[in-house]
Scaffold this active site. Structure first.
Site, PDB file in Angstrom:
ATOM      1  N   TYR A   1      -0.442   8.711  -2.632  1.00 16.71           N
ATOM      2  CA  TYR A   1      -0.430   8.450  -4.067  1.00 16.71           C
ATOM      3  C   TYR A   1      -1.644   9.120  -4.733  1.00 16.71           C
ATOM      4  CZ  TYR A   1       3.063   4.608  -3.888  1.00 16.71           C
ATOM      5  OH  TYR A   1       4.189   3.845  -3.760  1.00 16.71           O
TER       6      TYR A   1
ATOM      7  N   GLU B   1      -5.640   9.440   8.930  1.00 19.32           N
ATOM      8  CA  GLU B   1      -4.233   9.461   9.362  1.00 19.32           C
ATOM      9  C   GLU B   1      -4.084  10.212  10.685  1.00 19.32           C
ATOM     10  OE1 GLU B   1      -1.126   8.718   7.392  1.00 19.32           O
ATOM     11  OE2 GLU B   1      -2.422   7.371   6.255  1.00 19.32           O
TER      12      GLU B   1
ATOM     13  N   CYS C   1      -3.599  -1.012  -2.275  1.00 19.07           N
ATOM     14  CA  CYS C   1      -3.857   0.405  -2.542  1.00 19.07           C
ATOM     15  C   CYS C   1      -4.787   0.555  -3.759  1.00 19.07           C
ATOM     16  CB  CYS C   1      -2.525   1.089  -2.825  1.00 19.07           C
ATOM     17  SG  CYS C   1      -2.652   2.828  -3.209  1.00 19.07           S
TER      18      CYS C   1
ATOM     19  N   CYS D   1     -11.064   3.085  -1.253  1.00 18.67           N
ATOM     20  CA  CYS D   1      -9.796   3.588  -0.695  1.00 18.67           C
ATOM     21  C   CYS D   1      -9.490   2.795   0.565  1.00 18.67           C
ATOM     22  CB  CYS D   1      -9.924   5.076  -0.375  1.00 18.67           C
ATOM     23  SG  CYS D   1      -8.493   5.747   0.486  1.00 18.67           S
ATOM     24  N   THR D   2      -8.208   2.482   0.734  1.00 20.99           N
ATOM     25  CA  THR D   2      -7.785   1.665   1.881  1.00 20.99           C
ATOM     26  C   THR D   2      -8.206   2.231   3.233  1.00 20.99           C
ATOM     27  OG1 THR D   2      -5.736   2.899   1.710  1.00 20.99           O
ATOM     28  CG2 THR D   2      -5.724   0.639   0.878  1.00 20.99           C
ATOM     29  N   HIS D   3      -8.281   3.546   3.314  1.00 20.98           N
ATOM     30  CA  HIS D   3      -8.540   4.169   4.619  1.00 20.98           C
ATOM     31  C   HIS D   3     -10.014   4.144   5.018  1.00 20.98           C
ATOM     32  CE1 HIS D   3      -4.496   5.510   3.988  1.00 20.98           C
ATOM     33  NE2 HIS D   3      -4.481   6.254   5.084  1.00 20.98           N
TER      34      HIS D   3
ATOM     35  N   ASP E   1       0.857  -1.188   0.000  1.00 18.40           N
ATOM     36  CA  ASP E   1       0.000   0.000   0.000  1.00 18.40           C
ATOM     37  C   ASP E   1       0.892   1.237   0.000  1.00 18.40           C
ATOM     38  OD1 ASP E   1      -2.250   1.654   0.123  1.00 18.40           O
ATOM     39  OD2 ASP E   1      -2.240   1.691   2.305  1.00 18.40           O
ATOM     40  N   SER E   2       0.308   2.363  -0.371  1.00 18.40           N
ATOM     41  CA  SER E   2       1.046   3.619  -0.301  1.00 18.40           C
ATOM     42  C   SER E   2       1.335   3.992   1.161  1.00 18.40           C
ATOM     43  CB  SER E   2       0.238   4.731  -0.964  1.00 18.40           C
ATOM     44  OG  SER E   2      -1.049   4.795  -0.372  1.00 18.40           O
TER      45      SER E   2
HETATM   46  N1  DGL Z   1      -3.862   3.832  -0.393  1.00 19.80           N
HETATM   47  C1  DGL Z   1      -4.578   4.885  -1.083  1.00 19.80           C
HETATM   48  C2  DGL Z   1      -5.813   4.255  -1.769  1.00 19.80           C
HETATM   49  O1  DGL Z   1      -6.312   3.217  -1.390  1.00 19.80           O
HETATM   50  C3  DGL Z   1      -5.006   5.999  -0.151  1.00 19.80           C
HETATM   51  C4  DGL Z   1      -3.843   6.822   0.376  1.00 19.80           C
HETATM   52  C5  DGL Z   1      -3.082   7.555  -0.722  1.00 19.80           C
HETATM   53  O2  DGL Z   1      -3.609   8.510  -1.337  1.00 19.80           O
HETATM   54  O3  DGL Z   1      -1.944   7.174  -0.970  1.00 19.80           O
HETATM   55  O4  DGL Z   1      -6.293   4.822  -2.725  1.00 19.80           O
END
Ligand code: DGL
Length: 279
Positions: free
Chosen positions: A44, A153, A76, A191-193, A12-13
């Site tokens: 990212y 975050e 990600c 999105c992961t978050h 993941d990013s």
């Molecule tokens: N991991 C990114 C996603 O799932 C979110 C965080 C980022 O912007 O890097 O899109």
């Protein structure tokens, strides 16, 4: 059937991808995992395709060449949307992203065939979810929610400010869907978050809209891919010790990763090792 447990690389990013790792570990506790969060180059979601592809390919190569990953799960959404081809070209192992499984889960859940998607700016601009939904006969409307990653975050997971931001984003998205004549019954968390905000999101969606977590869908698809490629691993094998089971790496902010990572993973992440992938 393969007798040694497979090593699965999860990328993941940042550390939001631990939500995918968590879902994978629940389904395949006997596998070994190497997780890399490219925290030095996060986010990212606001970067160009070219930059995302370079960062993601370098990260994938680290997991395969230096950690022996036999399968890669790109947790990600942004990297899955914009760089899956570049990652597949960069490594000689099977690679799975989260977009197709997320769209497939939406197809399974939707009765009306109309889908809402929330994601980062880059993911939305790529229209990867809309394309994956269209390929399954669904109509999707996507919205970038760039404030949500920094709020997660910051740890503001149940915070009233986050609830208000979600209310505004979802209000705009559902109004846009109505203006297009759509009748959505599914919201994809692209999105992961976002899975960490699920309670707030569920409280804010209109009645009758189901929330789909692409992390769960991706983990399910990964288990099928891995079992298909190397024999069944889901049951009947010895689980490795906690220390052997998971190695975590980050390109920066190791302390923050160790501190906040447990929220995403559901248990302590242990010692996180710092790696340098270049600029
Ligand atoms: N991991 C990114 C996603 O799932 C979110 C965080 C980022 O912007 O890097 O899109």
């Amino acid at each position: 059937m393969q007798t040694t447990p497979p090593t699965i690389g999860v990328f993941d990013s940042g550390f939001g991808g631990l939500t995918v790792l968590r879902a994978l570990m629940e389904r395949m506790p006997q596998a070994r995992y190497a997780f890399l969060g490219d925290t030095a180059r996060l986010p990212y979601g606001s970067k160009s395709r070219r930059t995302i592809a370079r960062y993601a390919a370098e990260s994938a190569q680290f997991l395969v060449r230096e950690q022996g990953a036999e399968f890669l799960v790109i947790a990600c959404n942004t990297a899955s949307a914009l760089a899956l081809d570049a990652i597949q070209d960069a490594v000689p192992v099977p690679v799975l992203g989260v977009i197709e499984p997320g769209a497939e889960a939406a197809r399974a859940a939707s009765v009306t065939g109309d889908v809402l998607v929330i994601a980062t700016d880059a993911t939305v601009q790529s229209h990867a979810y809309a394309a994956a939904c269209r390929a399954r006969g669904l109509r999707a409307i996507e919205k970038a929610c760039p404030l949500l990653v920094p709020l997660v975050e910051e740890g503001w997971i149940g915070h009233p400010v986050t609830a208000e931001v979600i209310r505004i984003y979802l209000g705009e998205l559902t109004a846009e869907a109505a203006a297009c004549g759509l009748n959505p019954d599914v919201l994809v968390l692209g999105c992961t978050h976002y899975p960490l905000l699920r309670p707030l999101l569920e409280a804010a969606v209109p009645a009758g809209v189901r929330v789909i977590d692409s992390a769960q869908a991706a983990a399910q698809a990964a288990v099928q891919l891995i079992n298909g490629a190397s024999g069944s691993h889901e049951t009947g094998q010895h689980s490795p010790s906690a220390q052997d089971q998971l190695r975590c790496f980050a390109t920066d902010s190791v302390d923050k990763f160790e501190r906040l990572g447990s929220r995403f993973l559901g248990h302590p992440v242990g010692k996180v090792q710092l790696v340098d992938l270049g600029g």
